[in-house]
Design a protein around this motif. Structure first.
Motif: not given
Length: 586
Positions: A7-13, A165-168, A174-175, A178-181
């Motif tokens: 799941l973590l790899l899925l979120i990262l990808s 940069s702001q978007l990153f 968000a990442l 998302g990882l915590l969730f």
């Protein structure tokens, strides 16, 4: 752990793909907007602007006029004097003026500037470049092929970089969230999914250890719940199957262990894998896992030949082990390469002995009947051929011999019938209650005259108060008559026959001792065999058939007693009879 990592790899990808897509989309949108804006100003959307530039360029102070027009339309061109500026170049791309006060030299010659020098609009975009530029050739109104000046718009894409940069940063935030969730959700999901699987695994481990009595709880109706229910059913069926197999195996083990036939099994390499106690006893040798087929039966049947047999074919063989004769049945127990050979051993020593006794019995019967029949025929033929020339005394003597031989044959046949009924179990015993001493005294009185005729002294010494027994009195008196009669017949005249009797340990006993010819040691085991005689000539002279002791032993056996020879001091023989005092069971 695997599910969480997936799941973590899925979120990262997913976030990496979304970030790359957003960054590329923003850059593309900004570039497209830039060139669309330039087209709106210099293109057909603003038809008066470009011709005005051309007219102004044709004036004597054309570059200043062009710069004034660009400054007047700076809003339409998006000129912010920080990231985007305009430049006025001559027809050869040389710098004349600019809205960028910091720039004091020639701008970098790009592909779009070169295109404008050649009279074409330079609007080629490069997404990998760190700038955006647009070059428009300003031509002579009279001669469109003559490039008077070039209007060059340059954007250093600082806005795009800041936006990316702001978007990153937003994407990274968000990442992280998302990882915590994802961690929380994956943990809950793994507990929901892996928990029942772990229970199934624990149940499978218990099953592997032989524990089938702990069904797993079914906590849901989804696929995991169905799998758990199926697992419980499988465990129940497997437990019942194993119990049935264990029961059958115990039956076979018990049968294999206690069967009288020997059984040995060998694997595909000829090594011993199983052997029951009967086989060890028959083969008279120790056997272990190092014992091979060739050591035991290789000389009888080659092992390869046995393996090549197709079921249900088998081979037979016979072997001698010391004084035993063994009959062997050899067969492969599997058609596969991992099969082997099974050997069943049957002890036929007794059958062979019985067959020999049967042949000997038939020969003895034939011989015993042939002798009197020969005598009867000889004397009868003599009387027939004499035609009355034989004196009456001689004829009477011959007829007496014929009668005696006939009686002898009758006795043989009668004894044979008695033995036959005893063997078949048809000789019913008439059981009565009587005193054992009374039967002995009756038999001694009956033999007293015969003993005196031979000059013997017959003594009968009984313990007082011999108990009552339950038996067939006439049959037992027949046994006693036979034993005492043999003592009288086979003791030389003037001998001594002593009859003693008593009771001990729930039994009554009688012994008949004489000082006669005795029985050699080599014949003691066979005196109770049918037609067996120690001195055949003397036995026939005395009128014996050789069946008396056989019949006597059969009768005693029917009474659950014993009749046997005991040790005797000096010449002669002692025969002992033992009978139980308790009544015989029906």
């Amino acid at each position: 752990m695997k599910l969480t990592m997936i799941l973590l790899l899925l979120i990262l990808s997913l976030m990496a793909v979304v970030g790359a897509f957003l960054t590329t989309s923003v850059s593309s949108f900004y570039i497209n907007t830039f060139y669309q804006q330039m087209d709106d100003v210099f293109g057909e959307g603003n038809p008066d602007f470009y011709p005005s530039l051309c007219r102004e360029a044709a004036q004597e102070n054309g570059p200043e006029l062009i710069q004034d027009m660009l400054a007047a339309n700076a809003g339409l061109l998006g000129i912010d004097y920080r990231t985007r500026n305009y430049y006025v170049l001559d027809g050869n791309g040389m710098f004349l003026s600019s809205s960028d006060e910091k720039l004091s030299g020639q701008p970098e010659i790009t592909a779009n500037i070169l295109a404008a020098e050649n009279g074409r609009v330079g609007d080629v975009s490069d997404i990998s470049a760190d700038y955006m530029d647009f070059a428009v050739p300003v031509c002579d109104p009279e001669d469109p092929s003559a490039v008077l000046n070039i209007v060059y718009i340059l954007d250093n894409r600082s806005t795009v970089s800041e936006l990316n940069s702001q978007l990153f940063l937003i994407i990274m935030q968000a990442l992280l969230v998302g990882l915590l969730f994802s961690l929380l959700l994956s943990f809950l999901l793994s507990k929901a999914m892996v928990g029942p699987i772990e229970k199934l695994t624990a149940g499978a481990e218990r099953m592997s250890d032989g524990d089938f009595g702990s069904p797993l709880p079914v906590e849901s109706t989804d696929e995991i719940g169905v799998l758990t229910g199926t697992f419980n059913e499988m465990a129940r069926v497997l437990q019942e199957t194993l119990a049935a197999v264990e029961n059958e195996r115990n039956k076979l083990d018990t049968l294999f262990l206690h069967m009288t036939d020997g059984v040995t099994a060998f694997d595909h390499d000829g090594k011993l894998i199983h052997c029951n106690p009967a086989a060890r006893n028959m083969l008279r040798r120790p056997m272990d896992q190092l014992t091979t087929y060739d050591q035991l039966f290789g000389e009888l049947r080659p092992f390869g030949e046995m393996l090549s047999l197709q079921r249900p074919d088998y081979a037979e063989a016979e072997m001698r082990v010391e004084d035993r004769t063994l009959e062997l049945y050899l067969a492969p127990f599997s058609d596969r390469e991992q099969g082997g050979v099974l050997v069943v051993l049957h002890d036929v020593t007794e059958q062979h002995h019985n067959e020999e006794r049967r042949k000997e019995f038939v020969a003895n019967v034939s011989h015993e009947l042939r002798t009197p029949l020969t005598n009867v025929r000889s004397y009868a033929e003599t009387l027939l051929d004499a035609n009355g020339d034989i004196p009456p005394e001689t004829s009477a003597s011959f007829l007496g011999i014929i009668i005696n031989e006939t009686d002898r044959m009758t006795n043989i046949v009668q004894d044979l019938l008695t033995l036959s009924r005893l063997d078949a179990g048809n000789a019913e015993l008439t059981l009565t209650r009587f005193r054992f001493g009374d039967a002995i005294e009756s038999v001694c009185r009956a033999n007293d005259i015969s003993a005196r005729q031979h000059g013997h002294r017959l003594t009968c010494r009984l313990e007082p108060d011999l108990p009552l027994i339950t038996a067939d009195r006439s049959r037992l008196e027949q046994v006693m008559m036979n034993v005492i009669g043999n003592a009288i017949k086979y003791t030389p005249d003037g001998g001594h026959i002593d009859v003693t009797a008593g009771a001990a340990d729930g039994q009554v006993w009688m012994e008949v001792s004489d000082d006669g010819i005795g029985i050699p040691e080599k014949d003691r085991d066979r005196v109770f065999d049918r037609f067996y005689r120690v001195d055949k000539a003397r036995s026939r002279e005395s009128g014996g058939t050789g069946l008396g002791l056989s019949i006597a032993r059969e009768i005693v056996d029917r009474h659950n007693g014993r009749l046997y020879l005991t040790d005797h001091d000096g010449p002669g023989t002692t025969v002992r009879l033992e009978l139980p005092v308790v009544p015989l069971k029906a």
